[in-house]
Design a protein around this motif. Structure first.
Motif, PDB file in Angstrom:
ATOM      1  N   THR A   1       0.949  -1.213   0.042  1.00 53.27           N
ATOM      2  CA  THR A   1       0.082   0.083   0.015  1.00 53.27           C
ATOM      3  C   THR A   1       1.077   1.157  -0.066  1.00 53.27           C
ATOM      4  OG1 THR A   1       0.010  -0.027   2.596  1.00 53.27           O
ATOM      5  CG2 THR A   1      -1.886  -1.257   1.420  1.00 53.27           C
ATOM      6  N   ALA A   2       0.205   2.343  -0.116  1.00 55.31           N
ATOM      7  CA  ALA A   2       1.113   3.715  -0.079  1.00 55.31           C
ATOM      8  C   ALA A   2       1.753   3.792   1.281  1.00 55.31           C
ATOM      9  CB  ALA A   2       0.173   4.794  -0.383  1.00 55.31           C
ATOM     10  N   LYS A   3       1.123   3.118   2.241  1.00 53.80           N
ATOM     11  CA  LYS A   3       1.630   3.291   3.625  1.00 53.80           C
ATOM     12  C   LYS A   3       2.765   2.407   3.785  1.00 53.80           C
ATOM     13  CE  LYS A   3      -0.139   2.713   8.262  1.00 53.80           C
ATOM     14  NZ  LYS A   3      -1.340   2.205   9.153  1.00 53.80           N
ATOM     15  N   ASP A   4       2.686   1.455   3.253  1.00 55.99           N
ATOM     16  CA  ASP A   4       3.955   0.333   3.046  1.00 55.99           C
ATOM     17  C   ASP A   4       5.097   0.930   2.491  1.00 55.99           C
ATOM     18  OD1 ASP A   4       2.656  -1.853   4.416  1.00 55.99           O
ATOM     19  OD2 ASP A   4       1.790  -2.667   2.415  1.00 55.99           O
TER      20      ASP A   4
ATOM     21  N   VAL B   1       2.680  12.205   2.241  1.00 61.99           N
ATOM     22  CA  VAL B   1       1.282  11.898   2.672  1.00 61.99           C
ATOM     23  C   VAL B   1       0.352  12.730   2.029  1.00 61.99           C
ATOM     24  CG1 VAL B   1      -0.113  11.661   4.858  1.00 61.99           C
ATOM     25  CG2 VAL B   1       2.155  10.812   4.686  1.00 61.99           C
ATOM     26  N   GLY B   2       0.832  14.152   2.043  1.00 62.59           N
ATOM     27  CA  GLY B   2      -0.031  15.229   1.709  1.00 62.59           C
ATOM     28  C   GLY B   2      -0.566  14.903   0.307  1.00 62.59           C
ATOM     29  N   LYS B   3       0.405  14.812  -0.585  1.00 63.03           N
ATOM     30  CA  LYS B   3       0.141  14.501  -2.063  1.00 63.03           C
ATOM     31  C   LYS B   3      -0.745  13.507  -2.264  1.00 63.03           C
ATOM     32  CE  LYS B   3       3.165  17.240  -4.729  1.00 63.03           C
ATOM     33  NZ  LYS B   3       4.463  17.419  -4.243  1.00 63.03           N
ATOM     34  N   CYS B   4      -0.578  12.424  -1.367  1.00 62.12           N
ATOM     35  CA  CYS B   4      -1.400  11.184  -1.898  1.00 62.12           C
ATOM     36  C   CYS B   4      -2.793  11.712  -1.320  1.00 62.12           C
ATOM     37  CB  CYS B   4      -0.943  10.032  -0.630  1.00 62.12           C
ATOM     38  SG  CYS B   4       0.427   9.166  -1.207  1.00 62.12           S
ATOM     39  N   LYS B   5      -2.967  12.337  -0.439  1.00 63.42           N
ATOM     40  CA  LYS B   5      -4.241  12.891   0.199  1.00 63.42           C
ATOM     41  C   LYS B   5      -5.079  13.708  -0.780  1.00 63.42           C
ATOM     42  CE  LYS B   5      -6.196  14.050   4.397  1.00 63.42           C
ATOM     43  NZ  LYS B   5      -6.145  14.988   5.720  1.00 63.42           N
TER      44      LYS B   5
ATOM     45  N   ASP C   1      -6.001  11.833  -4.144  1.00 58.80           N
ATOM     46  CA  ASP C   1      -6.885  10.830  -3.622  1.00 58.80           C
ATOM     47  C   ASP C   1      -6.281   9.269  -3.889  1.00 58.80           C
ATOM     48  OD1 ASP C   1      -9.148  12.471  -3.423  1.00 58.80           O
ATOM     49  OD2 ASP C   1      -9.359  12.592  -5.531  1.00 58.80           O
ATOM     50  N   ILE C   2      -5.163   9.405  -3.475  1.00 55.68           N
ATOM     51  CA  ILE C   2      -4.239   8.117  -3.158  1.00 55.68           C
ATOM     52  C   ILE C   2      -4.632   7.469  -2.048  1.00 55.68           C
ATOM     53  CG2 ILE C   2      -2.154   6.733  -3.319  1.00 55.68           C
ATOM     54  CD1 ILE C   2      -3.052   7.770  -6.007  1.00 55.68           C
TER      55      ILE C   2
ATOM     56  N   PHE D   1       0.355   7.830  -8.224  1.00 54.05           N
ATOM     57  CA  PHE D   1       1.054   7.276  -7.140  1.00 54.05           C
ATOM     58  C   PHE D   1       2.785   7.312  -7.596  1.00 54.05           C
ATOM     59  CE2 PHE D   1       2.607   3.957  -4.491  1.00 54.05           C
ATOM     60  CZ  PHE D   1       2.754   4.599  -3.423  1.00 54.05           C
ATOM     61  N   LYS D   2       2.920   6.839  -8.814  1.00 51.41           N
ATOM     62  CA  LYS D   2       4.394   6.659  -9.311  1.00 51.41           C
ATOM     63  C   LYS D   2       4.946   8.224  -9.300  1.00 51.41           C
ATOM     64  CE  LYS D   2       3.969   3.126 -12.805  1.00 51.41           C
ATOM     65  NZ  LYS D   2       4.247   2.912 -14.020  1.00 51.41           N
TER      66      LYS D   2
END
Lengths: 283, 225
Positions: free
Chosen positions: A89-92, A110-114, A117-118, A135-136
């Motif tokens: 996951t993005a967290k992993d 984390v900010g960009k993922c949010k 919408d990742i 995500f990449k």
């Protein structure tokens, strides 16, 4: 100079790459060409994933063979074929990237993922094509890289996502010390973003031009057979036969506008270039 | 290197179901059998092989392209794989001992510690040797093909070893194992014998792993992606 390729050759039997290009600080350099023209081979050579038969590659002013993993921390890479482990996951990925890059910014990641919408907890194998692509890019942008190497980063993205991505890249370029080498088959992406563009066909760079020059001075002539016979072909770069006569690509639109006012001339764009300068079309 | 290790540990952590299955299997086996050492050694075998699982995940979906675009080069990748393999072997051994200890407590049977340790170590060394073969083969031919090749080679090796053993017995009318046992029996010091029997194979394993590491390095340096 952040990246320099000098006569980089790689022979695959039927296909041979022979590429020279430069990416300078503060610049976005585009690489265009049809599928199989040698874009990915060029990117892989730059990243040391394949070994060229001859030629020189310099990154950050060093020979590629002398580039250390520490130097590579200055690099952000997106390759179409390359993916992180699907189980993750993005967290992993966060602790993995954090351990890889000294200047990794957890906050930015984390900010960009949010922002884009990742989901942090969803495994990558459940991501849509668009989410994977975004995500990449987030991974490539979260460690203050000096040079981005992006092979088809917009592949699989819809118009809205592409615009978002291009905005991300423009933000990134606000720092003058940075640079991007980008390839895309969607030429409008490149027209609005790149300072200069290289066109590759059959493994060879056939055009290198500033984007402004390309858009203002290149053009396509639509001529009948008689007109074709009569015009001066000095600035014609490629010709294709059409039903009505010929389409001719020129890098001196003004020359033909002045001397042949009766000829229909359209403004050139990257798509026309790819279509006409690619296989078969060239003079 | 640290990043790659975290990645591999994360891959292991994703195998939760597999670990639960192994644990259940160990419990079932140790209760259905007199001897707990079999289930313990069996777990060493399958857990150690998870190193190869990480290689096959690395290769999936252009994973190698991704990993090598990060600040990790081919050499770091190979080094990390061997460090991980050794950590994994140690983890498997610790798990086997812990399990053996708990199982003997629960079953209220005494286990002969020396025998138990010996059987875990034999499997550990054997699996370590198999990994020393499998890692370079996997890196060269890919995890899928690599698995078949390794099974083939190991089976071939076993057949040849048995054949050589039988041939020697038939030709020279001696039993190699019995002769070796006799030689070892002549060593009077128990301490020396124990050191030889445990230290010898471990040193051999480390040597083989080192050679394997050098081979893997060559393979990776030559490989194109």
């Amino acid at each position: 100079m952040l990246l320099k390729l000098e006569n980089v050759k790689k022979n695959y039997g039927k296909f041979e790459l022979d590429c020279s290009l430069e990416v300078r600080k503060g610049q976005v350099t585009g690489l265009v060409g049809r599928n199989g023209a040698g874009k990915s081979t060029t990117f892989k050579s730059v990243l040391g994933l394949i070994y060229p038969d001859s030629g020189n590659i310099e990154m950050f002013g060093k020979k590629l063979s002398e580039v250390t993993p520490e130097d590579k921390e200055q690099l952000g890479v997106v390759l179409t074929e390359a993916n992180a482990c699907e189980l993750f996951t993005a967290k992993d990925m966060l602790p993995v990237l954090k351990a890889m890059y000294k200047s990794f910014s957890e906050q930015e990641y984390v900010g960009k993922c949010k922002q884009y919408d990742i989901p942090m907890e969803k495994p990558l194998k459940e991501f849509s094509t668009g989410m994977k692509a975004k995500f990449k890019i987030i991974m490539a942008l979260s460690h203050d890289a000096k040079l981005l190497i992006l092979d088809e980063p917009t592949a699989g993205l819809d118009v809205v996502m592409r615009t978002e991505l291009l905005d991300m890249l423009r933000d990134y370029m606000e720092d003058e010390e940075r640079a991007i080498l980008i390839s895309s088959h969607i030429s409008t992406d490149l027209e609005g973003l790149c300072d200069d563009i290289y066109m590759i066909s059959d493994g060879k760079i056939i055009i290198h031009e500033e984007t402004d020059v390309l858009l203002s001075e290149y053009g396509v002539l639509k001529v009948t057979e008689e007109q074709y016979e009569s015009i001066d072909k000095e600035y014609i770069m490629a010709t294709t036969k059409e039903k009505f006569g010929y389409l001719c690509m020129t890098n001196r639109k003004d020359f033909y506008q002045e001397n042949y006012p009766q000829v229909a001339i359209e403004k050139g764009n990257i798509d026309d270039l790819i279509m006409m300068m690619g296989k078969g079309g060239r003079k | 290197m640290k990043g790659l290790l975290i990645k591999d540990l994360k891959i292991l952590a994703k195998q939760k179901k597999f670990f639960i299955f192994v644990l259940l299997l160990m419990v079932v086996m140790s209760f259905s059998m007199e001897d707990v050492s079999f289930s313990a050694t069996y777990s060493v075998l399958i857990i150690s092989m998870l190193t190869l699982t990480t290689i096959s995940y690395d290769e999936m979906n252009g994973g190698m392209l991704f990993l090598l675009s990060l600040p990790a080069n081919r050499k770091t990748y190979v080094k990390e794989k061997y460090v991980f393999a050794m950590l994994n072997l140690m983890f498997a051994a610790v798990l086997a001992f812990a399990f053996g200890y708990v199982a003997s407590m629960v079953k209220q049977t005494d286990i002969a510690v020396a025998d138990f340790a010996a059987s875990v170590m034999i499997v550990l060394v054997a699996v370590g040797m198999a990994l020393a073969l499998a890692i370079p083969v996997d890196l060269k031919y890919g995890a899928e093909k690599g698995r078949m090749i390794v099974i083939g080679v190991l089976a071939g090796f076993l057949v040849i070893a048995v054949a050589v053993y039988k041939a020697i017995s038939a030709l020279f009318h001696i039993d190699v194992v019995a002769e070796l046992t006799k030689v070892l029996a002549r060593i009077e010091s128990k301490a020396l014998l124990a050191t030889l029997l445990t230290g010898g194979p471990l040193v051999a394993l480390l040597l083989v792993l080192y050679v394997s590491y050098l081979v893997s390095n060559r393979i990776m340096m030559k490989k194109e992606f």
